[in-house]
Write an enzyme that holds these catalytic residues in place. Structure first.
Site, PDB file in Angstrom:
ATOM      1  N   LYS A   1      34.748  28.489  31.178  1.00  7.67           N
ATOM      2  CA  LYS A   1      36.236  28.690  31.238  1.00  7.67           C
ATOM      3  C   LYS A   1      36.903  27.667  32.163  1.00  7.67           C
ATOM      4  O   LYS A   1      37.829  27.256  31.753  1.00  7.67           O
ATOM      5  CB  LYS A   1      36.261  30.174  31.612  1.00  7.67           C
ATOM      6  CG  LYS A   1      37.650  30.730  32.027  1.00  7.67           C
ATOM      7  CD  LYS A   1      38.414  30.451  33.412  1.00  7.67           C
ATOM      8  CE  LYS A   1      37.581  30.850  34.443  1.00  7.67           C
ATOM      9  NZ  LYS A   1      37.471  32.254  34.657  1.00  7.67           N
TER      10      LYS A   1
ATOM     11  N   TYR B   1      42.304  39.332  33.058  1.00  9.14           N
ATOM     12  CA  TYR B   1      41.890  37.971  33.313  1.00  9.14           C
ATOM     13  C   TYR B   1      41.832  37.146  32.249  1.00  9.14           C
ATOM     14  O   TYR B   1      42.306  36.074  32.327  1.00  9.14           O
ATOM     15  CB  TYR B   1      40.454  38.138  33.907  1.00  9.14           C
ATOM     16  CG  TYR B   1      40.480  38.614  35.559  1.00  9.14           C
ATOM     17  CD1 TYR B   1      40.195  37.573  36.577  1.00  9.14           C
ATOM     18  CD2 TYR B   1      40.333  39.921  35.869  1.00  9.14           C
ATOM     19  CE1 TYR B   1      39.808  37.937  37.782  1.00  9.14           C
ATOM     20  CE2 TYR B   1      40.199  40.304  37.114  1.00  9.14           C
ATOM     21  CZ  TYR B   1      40.007  39.504  38.051  1.00  9.14           C
ATOM     22  OH  TYR B   1      39.812  39.946  39.554  1.00  9.14           O
TER      23      TYR B   1
ATOM     24  N   HIS C   1      48.523  19.687  58.521  1.00  5.73           N
ATOM     25  CA  HIS C   1      49.771  19.225  57.879  1.00  5.73           C
ATOM     26  C   HIS C   1      49.625  17.715  57.237  1.00  5.73           C
ATOM     27  O   HIS C   1      49.017  17.121  57.804  1.00  5.73           O
ATOM     28  CB  HIS C   1      50.941  18.973  58.982  1.00  5.73           C
ATOM     29  CG  HIS C   1      52.308  18.565  58.426  1.00  5.73           C
ATOM     30  ND1 HIS C   1      52.941  19.670  57.640  1.00  5.73           N
ATOM     31  CD2 HIS C   1      53.100  17.470  58.721  1.00  5.73           C
ATOM     32  CE1 HIS C   1      54.108  19.079  57.456  1.00  5.73           C
ATOM     33  NE2 HIS C   1      54.142  17.770  57.852  1.00  5.73           N
TER      34      HIS C   1
ATOM     35  N   GLU D   1      44.033  33.792  31.280  1.00  2.00           N
ATOM     36  CA  GLU D   1      43.396  32.457  31.488  1.00  2.00           C
ATOM     37  C   GLU D   1      43.438  31.689  30.290  1.00  2.00           C
ATOM     38  O   GLU D   1      43.822  30.426  30.163  1.00  2.00           O
ATOM     39  CB  GLU D   1      41.805  32.512  32.264  1.00  2.00           C
ATOM     40  CG  GLU D   1      41.970  33.120  33.398  1.00  2.00           C
ATOM     41  CD  GLU D   1      40.363  33.466  33.972  1.00  2.00           C
ATOM     42  OE1 GLU D   1      40.298  33.363  35.169  1.00  2.00           O
ATOM     43  OE2 GLU D   1      39.423  33.577  33.394  1.00  2.00           O
TER      44      GLU D   1
ATOM     45  N   GLU E   1      48.862  25.287  54.897  1.00  3.64           N
ATOM     46  CA  GLU E   1      49.319  25.538  56.275  1.00  3.64           C
ATOM     47  C   GLU E   1      50.482  26.616  56.238  1.00  3.64           C
ATOM     48  O   GLU E   1      50.752  27.192  57.403  1.00  3.64           O
ATOM     49  CB  GLU E   1      50.060  24.308  56.836  1.00  3.64           C
ATOM     50  CG  GLU E   1      51.186  23.734  56.138  1.00  3.64           C
ATOM     51  CD  GLU E   1      51.899  22.443  57.053  1.00  3.64           C
ATOM     52  OE1 GLU E   1      51.657  22.429  58.374  1.00  3.64           O
ATOM     53  OE2 GLU E   1      51.931  21.422  56.253  1.00  3.64           O
TER      54      GLU E   1
ATOM     55  N   CYS F   1      32.634  32.415  33.309  1.00  5.15           N
ATOM     56  CA  CYS F   1      33.282  31.333  34.300  1.00  5.15           C
ATOM     57  C   CYS F   1      33.016  29.971  34.333  1.00  5.15           C
ATOM     58  O   CYS F   1      34.044  28.993  34.498  1.00  5.15           O
ATOM     59  CB  CYS F   1      32.508  31.918  35.602  1.00  5.15           C
ATOM     60  SG  CYS F   1      32.046  33.560  35.876  1.00  5.15           S
TER      61      CYS F   1
ATOM     62  N   CYS G   1      28.335  34.352  32.470  1.00  2.98           N
ATOM     63  CA  CYS G   1      28.996  33.388  33.234  1.00  2.98           C
ATOM     64  C   CYS G   1      28.469  32.023  33.071  1.00  2.98           C
ATOM     65  O   CYS G   1      29.540  31.095  32.841  1.00  2.98           O
ATOM     66  CB  CYS G   1      28.670  33.742  34.955  1.00  2.98           C
ATOM     67  SG  CYS G   1      29.268  32.489  36.098  1.00  2.98           S
TER      68      CYS G   1
HETATM   69  P1  NDP Z   1      40.391  43.435  31.733  1.00  2.00           P
HETATM   70  O1  NDP Z   1      39.932  44.723  31.808  1.00  2.00           O
HETATM   71  O2  NDP Z   1      40.829  42.458  32.966  1.00  2.00           O
HETATM   72  O3  NDP Z   1      41.717  43.303  30.751  1.00  2.00           O
HETATM   73  C1  NDP Z   1      41.807  44.013  29.471  1.00  2.00           C
HETATM   74  C2  NDP Z   1      43.265  43.729  28.917  1.00  2.00           C
HETATM   75  O4  NDP Z   1      42.993  44.211  27.714  1.00  2.00           O
HETATM   76  C3  NDP Z   1      44.133  44.754  29.887  1.00  2.00           C
HETATM   77  O5  NDP Z   1      45.348  43.970  29.854  1.00  2.00           O
HETATM   78  C4  NDP Z   1      44.317  45.961  28.912  1.00  2.00           C
HETATM   79  O6  NDP Z   1      45.405  46.628  29.103  1.00  2.00           O
HETATM   80  C5  NDP Z   1      44.208  45.512  27.513  1.00  2.00           C
HETATM   81  N1  NDP Z   1      43.596  46.406  26.487  1.00  2.00           N
HETATM   82  C6  NDP Z   1      42.508  47.092  26.810  1.00  2.00           C
HETATM   83  N2  NDP Z   1      42.436  47.725  25.545  1.00  2.00           N
HETATM   84  C7  NDP Z   1      43.320  47.487  24.925  1.00  2.00           C
HETATM   85  C8  NDP Z   1      43.773  47.667  23.332  1.00  2.00           C
HETATM   86  N3  NDP Z   1      42.937  48.717  22.727  1.00  2.00           N
HETATM   87  N4  NDP Z   1      45.010  47.551  22.850  1.00  2.00           N
HETATM   88  C9  NDP Z   1      45.464  46.402  23.603  1.00  2.00           C
HETATM   89  N5  NDP Z   1      45.111  46.019  24.783  1.00  2.00           N
HETATM   90  C10 NDP Z   1      43.967  46.347  25.121  1.00  2.00           C
HETATM   91  O7  NDP Z   1      39.483  42.495  30.999  1.00  2.00           O
HETATM   92  P2  NDP Z   1      39.212  41.087  30.537  1.00  2.00           P
HETATM   93  O8  NDP Z   1      38.504  41.143  29.178  1.00  2.00           O
HETATM   94  O9  NDP Z   1      40.359  40.043  30.441  1.00  2.00           O
HETATM   95  O10 NDP Z   1      38.061  40.528  31.545  1.00  2.00           O
HETATM   96  C11 NDP Z   1      36.919  41.586  31.819  1.00  2.00           C
HETATM   97  C12 NDP Z   1      36.512  41.515  33.180  1.00  2.00           C
HETATM   98  O11 NDP Z   1      35.887  40.293  33.425  1.00  2.00           O
HETATM   99  C13 NDP Z   1      37.624  41.383  34.327  1.00  2.00           C
HETATM  100  O12 NDP Z   1      38.147  42.697  34.570  1.00  2.00           O
HETATM  101  C14 NDP Z   1      37.233  40.662  35.316  1.00  2.00           C
HETATM  102  O13 NDP Z   1      36.519  41.771  36.108  1.00  2.00           O
HETATM  103  C15 NDP Z   1      36.102  39.571  34.674  1.00  2.00           C
HETATM  104  N6  NDP Z   1      36.695  38.447  34.524  1.00  2.00           N
HETATM  105  C16 NDP Z   1      36.869  37.740  35.697  1.00  2.00           C
HETATM  106  C17 NDP Z   1      37.405  36.324  35.994  1.00  2.00           C
HETATM  107  C18 NDP Z   1      37.494  35.648  37.057  1.00  2.00           C
HETATM  108  O14 NDP Z   1      37.045  36.059  37.980  1.00  2.00           O
HETATM  109  N7  NDP Z   1      38.384  34.699  37.291  1.00  2.00           N
HETATM  110  C19 NDP Z   1      37.677  35.790  34.614  1.00  2.00           C
HETATM  111  C20 NDP Z   1      37.430  36.520  33.565  1.00  2.00           C
HETATM  112  C21 NDP Z   1      36.628  37.753  33.563  1.00  2.00           C
HETATM  113  P3  NDP Z   1      45.556  47.559  30.336  1.00  2.00           P
HETATM  114  O15 NDP Z   1      46.023  46.726  31.428  1.00  2.00           O
HETATM  115  O16 NDP Z   1      46.891  48.464  29.839  1.00  2.00           O
HETATM  116  O17 NDP Z   1      44.461  48.477  30.475  1.00  2.00           O
END
Ligand code: NDP
Length: 449
Positions: free
Chosen positions: A51, A177, A435, A181, A440, A48, A43
């Site tokens: 980012k 995510y 307002h 982002e 709102e 976080c 983080c």
């Molecule tokens: P996520 O699990 O959110 O997303 C991973 C993405 O990669 C999905 O779209 C997934 O597809 C895709 N994917 C997985 N494997 C493959 C593959 N082999 N080939 C192609 N695409 C693939 O993970 P992130 O890495 O984005 O983030 C990890 C976690 O960290 C998040 O889930 C969140 O909980 C946390 N986070 C929170 C944030 C916040 O609060 N603002 C910011 C950043 C991270 P599919 O959907 O089909 O599975």
């Protein structure tokens, strides 16, 4: 200065581990924490915090543009990536030292090094053997890169925070995510950005209408979103990378970033020596008291791969420390966890999506509002705000709130308290708005869609 016998030995000084260690020490436990990289974990260092700083940096381009219609001659703007990275690094160093101070002020022994578990009550670190009544594993997770030809050429979010320079063109792989982002960050900083997602619509699991709306807002800002496609191979050519897609198309870019999920950090921790079980993904299995299959060893946060959000890891750390050394009834409520994707515009939500609500409640009412944020009315910008409330018709309770728009995270955080407290739609209707604000709208939506 280290002891050889602790009440609690925490492995990993990220958000969850540090909170657990500090609270445990404040409750009188003799605590040590081991960290092999940086204080504050993902983080603070590669998640976080940096980012959000990058999101701020990349959103100025819209602000400059908007300012002109408010009478500002905003002149020419030049962006210097190194200034951003250097200032971000200084801020992180400041936070690292705050974490160090918080630990030492709480009386926690910080040991820099890689800890491994030897058995139920024994840890090995820096050629030292240490014993502890309890061990807490809070080692987080690490970016996962799919095994494709040329995957050695890709970067992950870890490297994105320390690039020597920005590329002209980038492909971001993933639809979660981090991908969403970072696509916004790179695009806002002037990089020609393409996002490639294997599914039909980004942000699987979130409300479908919101996902469609966000897709269109991101596209309006210039991000090229390719869905139902994956990169099958990457070839390095002179000054660029050639990515071959599953549909036969080719993308030529200067950088490829994979944001394809994260894997729990459990490799080489010695879990098998202590009988700590993991699932197929390496995530540590725990019960509702954060106890692993070895009852003296606990795990919290991303390493358990359940709710991989910093505030959840912190809550789990507090809960565990209290239940071990203080109030046994201090528990985490996992219902209605609000969340925000810091896309541009932000997307925040709490509670059920429309699809989930239909499954759980059947008879629901939806309230929606789409409008141009007042700030953008003079700006000539085509950014839209979208809000959606989901109400259980029978009880009148609000069971979901979703927003895409400026500061959505700030607004949904407040609404999350009301929803957690069981707010009804009538109570929201009876609430007077502030307002003129965007927020709102949440108390003035009267007609179900
Ligand atoms: P996520 O699990 O959110 O997303 C991973 C993405 O990669 C999905 O779209 C997934 O597809 C895709 N994917 C997985 N494997 C493959 C593959 N082999 N080939 C192609 N695409 C693939 O993970 P992130 O890495 O984005 O983030 C990890 C976690 O960290 C998040 O889930 C969140 O909980 C946390 N986070 C929170 C944030 C916040 O609060 N603002 C910011 C950043 C991270 P599919 O959907 O089909 O599975």
């Amino acid at each position: 200065m280290t002891n050889s016998n602790y009440d609690l030995f925490v492995i990993g000084a990220g958000s969850g581990g540090v909170r657990a260690a500090r609270i445990a020490a404040s409750l009188g436990a003799n605590v040590a924490i081991a960290e092999e990289k940086y204080l504050g974990g993902t983080c603070v260092n590669v998640g976080c915090v940096p980012k959000k700083l990058f999101v701020y940096a990349s959103s100025f381009v819209d602000e400059f543009h908007a300012a002109e219609n408010y009478g500002w001659d905003s002149g020419t703007h030049k962006f210097d990536w190194n200034t951003l990275v250097n200032n971000k690094n200084k801020e992180i160093e400041r936070l690292n030292s705050i974490y160090g101070r918080l630990l030492s002020d709480s009386g926690v022994d910080l040991i820099n090094g890689r800890a491994t578990i030897v058995d139920t009550n024994t840890i090995h670190i820096n050629n030292q053997t240490i014993s502890a009544k309890n061990i807490l594993i809070a080692t987080g997770a690490w970016p996962m890169v799919p095994e494709i030809y040329g995957s050695e050429h890709v970067i992950t979010s870890n490297e994105a925070f320390y690039l020597e320079s920005l590329p002209d063109r980038i492909v971001v792989v993933g639809g979660g995510y981090i991908a969403v982002e970072f696509a916004g960050i790179f695009n806002g900083l002037g990089v020609d950005t393409t996002l490639v997602y294997r599914g039909p619509l980004i942000l699987r699991g979130f409300d479908e209408e919101m996902r469609n709306f966000l897709t269109s807002e991101m596209q309006k800002k210039g991000i090229n979103i390719i869905t139902n496609n994956t990169i099958e191979s990457i070839h390095k050519e002179d000054k660029h990378y050639r990515s071959s897609l599953a549909d036969g198309n080719v993308l030529n870019t200067n950088m490829i970033m994979c944001a394809t999920g994260r894997t729990p950090n459990t490799n080489g921790l010695g879990l098998e020596l202590a009988g700590v079980e993991t699932d197929d993904n390496g995530a540590i299995k725990i019960n509702d008291k954060y106890q692993t299959s070895n009852s003296s060893i606990y795990a919290i946060g991303d390493v358990t791969d359940r709710y991989t959000l910093t505030p959840v890891a912190i809550a789990e750390g507090m809960s565990l420390a209290h239940s071990l050394y203080g109030d046994k009834n201090f528990s985490v409520d996992y219902i209605n966890i609000p969340t925000c994707i810091f896309s541009q515009p932000n997307f925040a939500m709490v509670g059920y999506s429309e699809e989930q609500a239909k499954d759980h409640y059947g008879d629901i009412q939806i309230y929606k509002s789409e409008f141009t944020h007042m700030k953008y009315s003079l700006s000539g910008m085509d950014e839209k705000t979208f809000m959606k409330l989901i109400v259980d018709k029978q009880s009148d309770r609000v069971i979901g709130a979703h927003m895409i728009g400026h500061d959505a995270g700030e607004i949904i955080q407040g609404l999350a308290i009301a929803i957690k407290a069981g707010v009804t739609k009538s109570q929201m209707d009876a609430t007077i708005g502030i307002h003129p604000t965007a927020a709102e709208e949440f108390v003035t939506m009267r007609t179900p869609a």
